[in-house]
Design an enzyme around this catalytic site. Structure first.
Site, PDB file in Angstrom:
ATOM      1  N   GLU A 129      -7.415  31.422 -53.964  1.00  0.00           N
ATOM      2  CA  GLU A 129      -7.041  31.010 -55.310  1.00  0.00           C
ATOM      3  C   GLU A 129      -5.551  31.268 -55.474  1.00  0.00           C
ATOM      4  OE1 GLU A 129      -9.759  32.968 -57.928  1.00  0.00           O
ATOM      5  OE2 GLU A 129     -11.479  31.878 -57.139  1.00  0.00           O
ATOM      6  N   HIS A 148      -9.190  36.683 -54.958  1.00  0.00           N
ATOM      7  CA  HIS A 148      -9.753  35.742 -53.996  1.00  0.00           C
ATOM      8  C   HIS A 148      -8.574  35.081 -53.293  1.00  0.00           C
ATOM      9  CE1 HIS A 148     -13.651  35.424 -56.542  1.00  0.00           C
ATOM     10  NE2 HIS A 148     -13.714  36.396 -55.667  1.00  0.00           N
ATOM     11  N   HIS A 160      -7.834  35.500 -62.168  1.00  0.00           N
ATOM     12  CA  HIS A 160      -9.211  35.430 -61.721  1.00  0.00           C
ATOM     13  C   HIS A 160      -9.649  36.611 -60.885  1.00  0.00           C
ATOM     14  CE1 HIS A 160     -13.181  34.301 -61.136  1.00  0.00           C
ATOM     15  NE2 HIS A 160     -13.054  34.611 -59.883  1.00  0.00           N
ATOM     16  N   GLU A 188      -9.381  32.316 -66.037  1.00  0.00           N
ATOM     17  CA  GLU A 188      -9.696  31.215 -65.130  1.00  0.00           C
ATOM     18  C   GLU A 188      -8.595  30.163 -65.287  1.00  0.00           C
ATOM     19  OE1 GLU A 188     -11.897  31.306 -62.999  1.00  0.00           O
ATOM     20  OE2 GLU A 188     -13.648  32.449 -63.626  1.00  0.00           O
TER      21      GLU A 188
END
Length: 658
Positions: free
Chosen positions: A361, A358, A496, A515
């Site tokens: 992130e 992502h 992640h 995470e």
């Protein structure tokens, strides 16, 4: 059940494991509803705020200018005053901000102070108070920037702080616990798929004792400044204070909000630390890492430059290569670190870290850039732990799987990127959900009683739909899949993302999803602390590849390695295969195991292998003998005569069949 226990690598603050087994699929977060409305950064200045009697403000008036640097020239510009935005539908009469209806803007809107820590949870729940709350799930503890709601209205973890509807003077209060220099506020509306609630304007007040309060005042009129807030629920809106205020407490007082909605806020406070000798409980300074690394956010150009510098600093243990390109043509760079970079050494396991699936992130990306710097530096210093790691393991670091999305997020900046912008690649594909679904057919086979005899849970082929020319597969995803298939990875962690199930079911590689942080894009001043939080876990997890058994499967006659031989552990329904040189690695916890090696054209061999608590994989080698049929095939293919013993054996076999 799975023959592997990972407890030593404790990433901060959370690790979730994806074993790829039936029923163990990792569910990613549902993409939040968002809009792409422009972000407002206007603010209402005021005359210098007056603190209560006996309290010193400590803030001085500053005239700030924007400096636009191009090569060696410096161009100085001033911003013009902007008129007030059009008033939105409100729940109370609009507030007049000045006699002329205009807003005096400061000359610059750049957040110079870091976030206080609502989003990152450095500000604890008991530091947040409110005048009222609609429910527990909408209490002040939920008034954190980018916090996400549950699927149900009234969920215990709803998506904002919301005051009661009958609350005529709502407020949300933050206790910094120490005097700080408040510099600005970032707000959002309520994250919800059912409701539309956001504040359209608010006032700000400050206090040193939570009893006596003062506010920001409009410079031209002397009236309380009213700050424009949100026009949609997701886009962060930054308002810098016209004059920074030194205080312990800050209050946000919603004045207007969307008609038919409620007074709901998510917020982050920008504040710089100040020194206060009279404070009996001085603030503990933020931990600064002792490692002299490059603690900042790196865009694509800076990332490429940093990786090149590490390669030049440690040319004997590093190699930078690309596994493909993004949709916009940015290369997906990998840093390889090993004592023999560029080659697979027989018996040496391959490990990978992947970050940036992502694009918004950013922490995982920076941790991998820090890790490659750290490994290079410590190797040069002769650190025995790092030296052994690089001599016994081949490490691959992919810091940015989605560079297109990251560039979008980076341009917005740490505090303004929001929860979703930059998450997807440039095609609008969430790479987290773009890998082939191998779980569904596995679950169906389990329901039909076909496991494990007919359908195994290892080395599953690609579904037909995924290989079609018109399949919606991002180039970034294809590049990573080809990378997985090309290198015999044993262990992996995705800082992640949901490709761990695919990795486990399609290849030999065991993978977990990590995470890392509640704050997707932490402020640069938080990076040293995040590195210290995760450094040991990053190293320890790499070392777990040495846990279990490892060895070679060779031809008994030629001593050559056998590729694609299957290594099966009795009682564990998940096999691995050998690499092209016949070497293999099987992650196992301590215990006694019956292990079988088999290959097409060979007789299978089973032996006992004991995994101890000693560090390092236990050698468990196999020599396989060709079957008579395989020997015959090879002889006939070579044009040789069949040996008498083999001919007699074949005649006996034919007689048995007759």
């Amino acid at each position: 059940m799975w023959g592997l226990l990972l407890t030593v690598a404790t990433f901060a603050p959370a690790v979730r494991q994806g074993l790829g087994a039936p029923g163990a699929s990792v569910l990613g977060l549902a993409p939040p509803r968002t809009t792409e409305a422009p972000i407002s950064t206007s603010a209402l200045p005021s005359s210098p705020a007056q603190p209560p009697a006996g309290k010193k403000n400590g803030a001085s008036r500053q005239h700030v200018r924007i400096r636009v640097i191009k090569k060696k020239k410096v161009i100085v510009k001033k911003r013009k005053k902007l008129s007030s935005p059009s008033p939105l539908v409100t729940a109370r009469p609009p507030v007049t901000t000045s006699p002329a209806g205009t807003i005096d803007l400061p000359e610059v809107q750049e957040p110079g102070c870091p976030p206080l820590g609502l989003e990152s949870l450095r500000v604890s729940d008991n530091q947040l108070e409110a005048s009222s709350s609609q429910s527990v799930g909408l209490g002040p503890h939920r008034g954190r920037l980018n916090i996400q709601s549950g699927l149900e209205d009234g969920d215990l973890y709803d998506g904002a702080w919301c005051a009661e509807e009958q609350d005529a003077e709502p407020w949300l209060q933050v206790d910094a616990r120490h005097p700080v220099r408040f510099a600005g506020i970032i707000t959002q509306g309520r994250n919800s798929i059912w409701r539309y609630d956001w504040v359209t304007s608010y006032k700000v007040q400050f206090s040193n004792d939570s009893r006596t309060w003062w506010g920001s005042r409009n410079r031209s009129s002397g009236m309380d400044a009213v700050f424009p807030a949100n026009s949609d629920p997701e886009s962060p809106v930054l308002n810098l204070l016209p004059e920074p205020q030194v205080a312990r407490f800050i209050r946000l007082l919603p004045r207007t909000w969307l008609k038919g909605g409620a007074s709901c806020l998510r917020a982050e406070i920008l504040a710089c630390p100040v020194s206060d000798p009279s404070d009996p409980f001085p603030e503990t300074p933020a931990l600064a890492s002792s490692d002299p690394l490059d603690f900042r956010h790196h865009n694509y150009k800076a990332m490429r430059k940093l990786m090149k510098q590490v390669n030049e600093q440690c040319p004997n243990i590093t190699r930078v290569y690309s596994i493909g390109k993004s949709y916009q043509g940015l290369k997906l760079y990998v840093m390889e670190m090993s004592d023999h970079p560029g080659e697979h050494e027989l018996g040496e396991p391959e490990v990978r870290y992947v970050a940036g699936m992502h694009g918004n992130e950013a922490l995982g990306r920076e941790l991998l850039l820090l890790l490659m710097q750290f490994l290079c530096r410590e190797f040069l210093r002769g650190n025995p732990r790092v030296t052994r790691l690089l001599k016994e393991t081949r490490i691959h670091l992919l810091p940015s799987m989605n560079p297109d999305g990251y560039e979008t997020a980076f341009r917005r900046g740490s505090e303004m990127v929001g929860w979703a912008e930059g998450r997807w690649n440039q095609q609008g594909i969430d790479l987290n959900h773009n890998f082939a679904d191998l779980n569904t057919p596995l679950w169906e086979a389990e329901d039909d009683g076909l496991m494990p005899d007919t359908v195994p849970n290892h080395h599953l082929p690609m579904p037909t739909y995924y290989t079609l020319p018109n399949a919606t597969v991002a180039p970034e995803t294809r590049a990573v899949i080809e990378w997985m298939e090309r290198i015999p990875f044993v262990l992996s962690a995705n800082l992640h993302g949901g490709m761990n199930d695919f990795s486990y079911l399609h290849t030999n590689c065991f993978e977990i999803t990590v995470e890392l942080s509640c704050d997707k894009f932490p402020h640069e001043n938080e990076l040293p602390q995040e590195w210290e939080n995760n450094k040991e876990a990053l190293l320890t997890y790499l070392e777990q590849v040495r846990m279990g058994i490892a060895g070679f499967v060779r031809d008994k006659d030629t001593e050559l390695g056998i590729a694609d031989a299957v290594i099966a552990v009795d009682g564990i329904n998940h096999d691995v295969t050998t690499a092209w040189g016949g070497d293999y690695w099987r992650l196992l916890t301590p215990g006694d195991y019956m292990v079988t090696a088999s290959a097409e054209g060979y007789h299978s061999v089973t032996r006992s292998c004991r995994v101890t608590f000693e560090e390092g994989p236990v050698p468990c080698n196999f020599h396989l003998t060709k079957t008579p049929k395989q020997r015959l095939r090879e002889l006939l293919a070579a044009g040789a005569k069949v040996p008498p013993d083999l001919r007699r054996r074949l005649e006996r076999l034919r007689g048995q069949k007759d």
